[in-house]
Design an enzyme around this catalytic site. Structure first.
Site, PDB file in Angstrom:
ATOM      1  N   ASP A 346       0.856  -1.183   0.000  1.00  9.19           N
ATOM      2  CA  ASP A 346       0.000   0.000   0.000  1.00  9.19           C
ATOM      3  C   ASP A 346       0.893   1.234   0.000  1.00  9.19           C
ATOM      4  O   ASP A 346       2.095   1.147   0.285  1.00  9.19           O
ATOM      5  CB  ASP A 346      -0.895  -0.038   1.243  1.00  9.19           C
ATOM      6  CG  ASP A 346      -1.802   1.165   1.339  1.00  9.19           C
ATOM      7  OD1 ASP A 346      -2.354   1.570   0.303  1.00  9.19           O
ATOM      8  OD2 ASP A 346      -1.944   1.709   2.445  1.00  9.19           O
ATOM      9  N   ASP A 716      -1.280  -1.051   6.072  1.00  7.99           N
ATOM     10  CA  ASP A 716      -1.548  -0.612   7.437  1.00  7.99           C
ATOM     11  C   ASP A 716      -3.031  -0.409   7.722  1.00  7.99           C
ATOM     12  O   ASP A 716      -3.408  -0.228   8.873  1.00  7.99           O
ATOM     13  CB  ASP A 716      -0.826   0.710   7.720  1.00  7.99           C
ATOM     14  CG  ASP A 716      -1.459   1.872   6.954  1.00  7.99           C
ATOM     15  OD1 ASP A 716      -1.790   1.692   5.768  1.00  7.99           O
ATOM     16  OD2 ASP A 716      -1.611   2.955   7.550  1.00  7.99           O
ATOM     17  N   ASN A 719      -8.454  -1.448   4.570  1.00  4.55           N
ATOM     18  CA  ASN A 719      -8.653  -1.704   3.147  1.00  4.55           C
ATOM     19  C   ASN A 719      -7.546  -2.572   2.556  1.00  4.55           C
ATOM     20  O   ASN A 719      -7.603  -2.934   1.389  1.00  4.55           O
ATOM     21  CB  ASN A 719      -8.747  -0.385   2.374  1.00  4.55           C
ATOM     22  CG  ASN A 719      -7.490   0.453   2.509  1.00  4.55           C
ATOM     23  OD1 ASN A 719      -6.715   0.285   3.450  1.00  4.55           O
ATOM     24  ND2 ASN A 719      -7.262   1.348   1.580  1.00  4.55           N
TER      25      ASN A 719
END
Length: 1007
Positions: A346, A716, A719
């Site tokens: 991410d 983290d 999602n």
């Protein structure tokens, strides 16, 4: 909302929710059943732990095989006791069950903390405190400032007059910027418990789905896990609860992950099973062939030859080495850390801090930068004499100070120390806290305040004397225009003018996020015309969006360019070094983010994911399958042509690919293979505007590709959970808020920079330890069982055992287990600092190289070779003077200990103790076992045999000769390969040893 009395449609795509659970009283209504509000991330319950854990353990071929052997020994008469197989199997199953049970207990503990959190709901005309897990669909929930939403809520009202509230979704997607949500118009006036108690309403909405970007009404859905900010309190009705909440639906069902080492081990076990079946069948055939001859008429008490299958279970346990800086949720995948080929990460909160900092600006072509809290032209320092501020510079700073949507809170949080976002959200020394829907705006307003151009009140500029400006119109930012602007009235009131902040993201040589600032002055007549256009567009009943766009375009023209600002999205510490280390280790890094294209590319360049010299390919804004296919073919052809044109040059052009979520959906629908070919030729891939399930789909695409690469996902936020659960290895970052990613991950680390050490050091150590452990267990059991098979040729296949049953039981448990156990805990081929400084060493263990078929074949042949030497060496050297029964094993224990000593590179006192202690223990045990008549034993065939054996000079001579004969070829092979075909790891070992020798010589010669 709609009036009461209408029954909800059954089996439809919508659900009907009665606010405060006031159901119709007509007697015909049957309430719908909804999920409770419990979140479950654990795998077992107290009721299914034993059957489910046993089922998962016996899915492993090794455990299932030895279970069958144990059952066979129970059902029929065999030469050996069932204890020889049952006791080691019970030990392995019990230890593994305890380990997995403890890990799941930690998950239950984390779930109970979330489900047991106190919440307030409106019941019976008052606020009632209850636990989060007791919230039901339809309950009216009160959430106070800085609290998280316990379920997906439809906003009914807030303490604000306009019915809005501000939230942050840092625990969901890592973004700390403020988002504005609007209450339902009909309920926004219900701001007290009594008013809500009298409310009679029904909410009709779609059934739960995983789409995070399809809102319920006009931005009225508050997702579970988000946090309320800059709003005293809100009331909302629970729409989706527990595992039906949108974030929970984006989780992937937890499944048992199996490492590449375990899969290889299962393959090897099948091969060994084939070898054992061959030995059993051959022994059976020869037995009956010899029995058919008249001279062999002695009775046989067992009709089946099971002796070859009496090997004890190999204790295939992954030994967890817990890093104190990390949290281990699944210790079965330690060795998988050494096999990673793709990292999917991410962006927000993982690579970046999501904290924007103003760095520099350009005003009328002059570049300014911040030095010690002052804005000075480039080439000057803060000690230069202050010059007169030109009118254009003043206008620029006013525009930055006034053109924003920043909200200001003057109240200090009650528990500042417990709010991890107090500093990130801009809490200042004079009890002000800034909130903004865009982190860029927040950074610019903070910069303007530092330079003295903004006061405590929003839309207030200060130059010489305070001056207040009246906000007349706000032209909101949208993704199509990429800009926002405001229309203001000056303090004098003589004329109107507009300051516009045109949001144009581009990448300069520093990777800054750039905002262009412009303005336009209006005469009173022009403002009247503008106000008329805006009012007409905003009150239009049809095509309101299109008319608003036309009005905005009509206003935002004939602008005067003032300058541009440069804002830096602060990266986490050592992100660039970590990504470069992973690239040198042969690991490809993909960035999967929900951010917009320009922002994502900016961060990719600044963190080193994309290089400045890299050729960036784009697959963006594809509207149809045909367009997408054509663009993919164009990218693939361009990529290949460029590669051929550079093939004769010294360097190879690297490619990077940028793809958005919509184009990715089209590419994966019918052009999956072509998309994968394009990606394989790219050194780095960036996917933007990604939904959570799209992230998981991308990971699964590569996970199931023909090459079957080992994947790792790191994030983290909530999602990222589906991506983390889909990958072979899931890493959670301990973010500022929320623990969804950590709870659902296999490992959790504090910062992205620790990923390099986790893979390059711990992954390297875990893999070589486990790989050697597996091969060694196969090797020593081949050595142990093959002499039993050879002995059948000397006992007429009568199933007489070569070893005493006690030795069969203790062989794997006591005599040979501790040295390899300590090896798998402490072995280090090279120093950890060397592994971190030379990421290329990771390539030596990639592709499961230490468990390749070639390596497996070497260890297997070595086992058979040593077994033949044990058996025939003792037979030839000792002849018929000494019985082989129970004592041929002595050579094996010496060989196993010294062979493992050759494999060990990192010697500790523990290694010495268990390696030589195991051999000593064998002698001591044999002396006690055979030197005393034990009353509880039915037979004692080994009585005084071991003492007689050791008193024989030929036995000691045989021990020395057999050990040298076994180990000499292996020593020659190691020396040969190390000098002629050394690996990078072996070269590093040599260099490290040489440096140590030189340092020692230097210290001796220079005392």
């Amino acid at each position: 909302m709609k009036p009461l009395g209408v029954d909800p449609p059954h089996q439809s795509d919508t659900r009907t929710i009665y606010v405060a659970n006031r159901f119709p009283q007509n007697g015909h209504y049957v309430p719908q059943r909804f999920a409770d509000n419990r979140i479950i991330s654990s795998k077992y319950t107290i009721w299914n732990f034993v059957p489910k854990n046993l089922f998962e353990q016996f899915r492993r071929i090794a455990n299932f095989y030895f279970l069958i052997i144990f059952l066979v020994q129970l059902m029929i008469d065999t030469p050996t006791s069932p204890v020889t197989s049952g006791l080691p199997l019970f030990f392995v199953i019990t230890v593994t069950a305890i380990k997995q049970g403890y890990e799941d207990w930690l998950r239950h503990k984390a779930d109970n903390e979330v489900n047991g959190a106190p919440v307030f709901v409106v019941r019976s005309g008052s606020l009632v405190q209850t636990r989060s897990k007791n919230i039901r669909v339809g309950d009216i929930v009160r959430v106070a400032k800085d609290e998280t939403f316990p379920a997906d809520l439809a906003l009914l009202s807030s303490d604000r007059a306009d019915g809005t509230c501000h939230i942050t979704t840092a625990s969901l997607d890592g973004e700390t910027n403020l988002k504005t949500h609007y209450s339902v118009a009909e309920t926004s006036v219900c701001q007290s418990v009594s008013q809500l108690e009298a409310l009679q309403a029904v909410v009709e909405c779609q059934q739960p789905d995983a789409d995070l970007y399809r809102p319920l009404g006009q931005e009225s859905l508050l997702l579970r896990g988000a946090r309320l900010k800059n709003t005293k309190e809100i009331f909302g009705v629970a729409i989706y609860t527990g595992m039906e909440s949108k974030m929970a639906l984006n989780y992937k069902c937890k499944s048992q992950k199996r490492s590449a080492v375990e899969k290889s081990m299962n393959t090897f076990l099948i091969i060994y099973l084939g070898i054992l079946l061959f030995e059993a069948i051959l022994s059976t055939i020869l037995k009956y062939a010899w029995q058919a001859e008249n001279k062999w008429d002695e009775p046989f008490y067992n009709q089946k030859t099971e002796q070859e299958r009496n090997s004890s279970p190999n204790a295939f346990l992954s030994i967890p080495l817990l890093d104190q800086k990390a949290q281990v949720n699944t210790s079965d995948l330690n060795e998988e850390l050494g096999q990673v080929e793709y990292v999917f990460t991410d962006k927000t909160g993982t690579l970046t801090e999501n904290e924007m900092h103003f760095r520099e600006c350009s005003i009328n072509g002059v570049k300014y930068r911040e030095v010690n809290g002052k804005l000075v032209p480039e080439g000057m320092n803060d000690d230069s004499p202050d010059g007169c501020t030109p009118q254009l510079e003043l206008l620029f700073l006013k525009a930055v100070s006034l053109c924003h949507t920043v909200q200001i809170s003057y109240d200090q949080p009650d528990d500042l120390g417990g709010d991890p976002f107090s500093h990130a959200n801009g809490f200042s020394s004079n009890n002000m806290e800034y909130y903004a829907s865009s982190p860029d705006e927040k950074a610019l307003v903070e910069a303007a305040k530092r330079y003295g151009y903004i006061r405590a009140r929003s839309l207030t500029a200060e130059v010489e004397e305070p001056a207040e400006y009246k906000l007349l119109h706000l032209l909101e930012f949208d993704a199509d225009r990429r800009r926002m602007s405001v229309i203001l009235q000056t303090p004098s009131g003589d004329f109107f003018f507009s300051y516009q902040q045109w949001k144009l993201y581009y990448i300069d040589h520093k990777g800054l996020r750039t905002l262009v600032v412009a303005c336009r002055h209006f005469s009173p007549e022009e403002y009247a015309d503008v106000d008329k256009h805006l009012s007409a567009a905003r009150t239009a009943l049809q095509q309101r969006e299109e008319k608003l766009q036309e009005a905005f375009n009509y206003i935002e023209r004939d602008l005067q360019l003032l300058g541009a600002t440069g804002v830096e999205d602060k990266l986490q510490d050592k992100v660039q070094e970590t990504i470069e280390a992973l690239r040198l280790a042969g690991i490809k890094v993909w960035v999967l983010t929900g951010d917009k294209h320009e922002t994502a590319v900016s961060v990719s360049l600044s963190c080193g994911h994309f290089h400045r010299t890299m050729n960036i390919l784009e697959l963006l804004q594809q509207r149809s399958d045909n367009d997408c296919a054509e663009q993919l073919r164009r990218l693939f052809g361009f990529n290949w042509t460029l590669f051929l044109s550079r093939i004769n040059e010294d360097h190879v052009i690297q490619h990077g690919l940028v793809v958005d979520g919509a184009s990715l959906s089209l590419a994966l629908r019918e052009h999956e293979k072509l998309f994968m070919e394009v990606c394989k030729n790219c050194s780095a891939v960036l996917c933007c505007r990604m939904a959570p399930l799209q992230k998981a789909k991308v990971v699964r695409l590569w996970k199931t590709s023909p090459e079957k690469p080992i994947t790792l996902a790191i994030g983290d936020g909530a999602n990222d959970v589906s991506m983390i659960q889909e990958a072979h290895v899931g890493i959670g970052i301990m973010g500022k808020e929320g623990r969804q990613a950590v709870r659902n991950s296999d490992y959790a680390i504090a910062r992205f920079k620790f990923l390099a050490k986790l893979l390059l050091v711990h992954g390297h150590f875990y893999y070589i330890r486990i790989a050697t452990l597996v091969q060694y267990f196969f090797y020593k059991n081949v050595c142990f069982i093959t002499p039993q098979f050879l002995y059948q040729f000397f006992c007429l296949f009568s199933q007489q055992t070569l070893y005493d049953s006690v030795y069969l039981t203790l062989y794997n448990i006591c005599f040979t287990s501790l040295p390899i156990l300590v090896y798998s805990l402490f072995e280090q081929l090279v120093h950890p600092h060397v592994l971190q400084n030379k990421p290329g060493l990771y390539r030596d263990i990639s592709k499961n190289s230490l468990l390749s078929f070639r390596t497996f074949l070497y260890w297997t042949l070595l086992g058979f070779c040593h077994a033949f030497i044990f058996f025939f060496g003792s037979y030839i050297l000792m002849g018929e003077d000494t019985s082989l029964m129970g004592n041929g094993q002595i050579f094996g224990n010496w060989i196993f200990g010294t062979l493992l000593a050759l494999e060990t590179h990192f010697w500790t006192w523990m290694n010495h103790f268990v390696t030589w202690g195991s051999i000593a223990f064998y002698f001591i045990f044999s002396l006690f076992y055979g030197g005393i008549i034990w009353p509880f034993l039915h037979t004692q065939d080994m009585y005084f045999v071991f003492v007689q054996l050791l008193s024989s000079g030929s036995a000691w001579f045989a021990i020395i000769i057999i050990i040298i004969t076994c180990l000499f070829p292996d020593v020659v092979k190691k020396v040969f390969y190390r000098h002629l075909q050394p690996t990078s790891t072996q070269k590093s070992q040599w260099n490290t040893n040489c440096c140590s020798v030189f340092e020692s010589v230097f210290l001796i010669t220079n005392p």
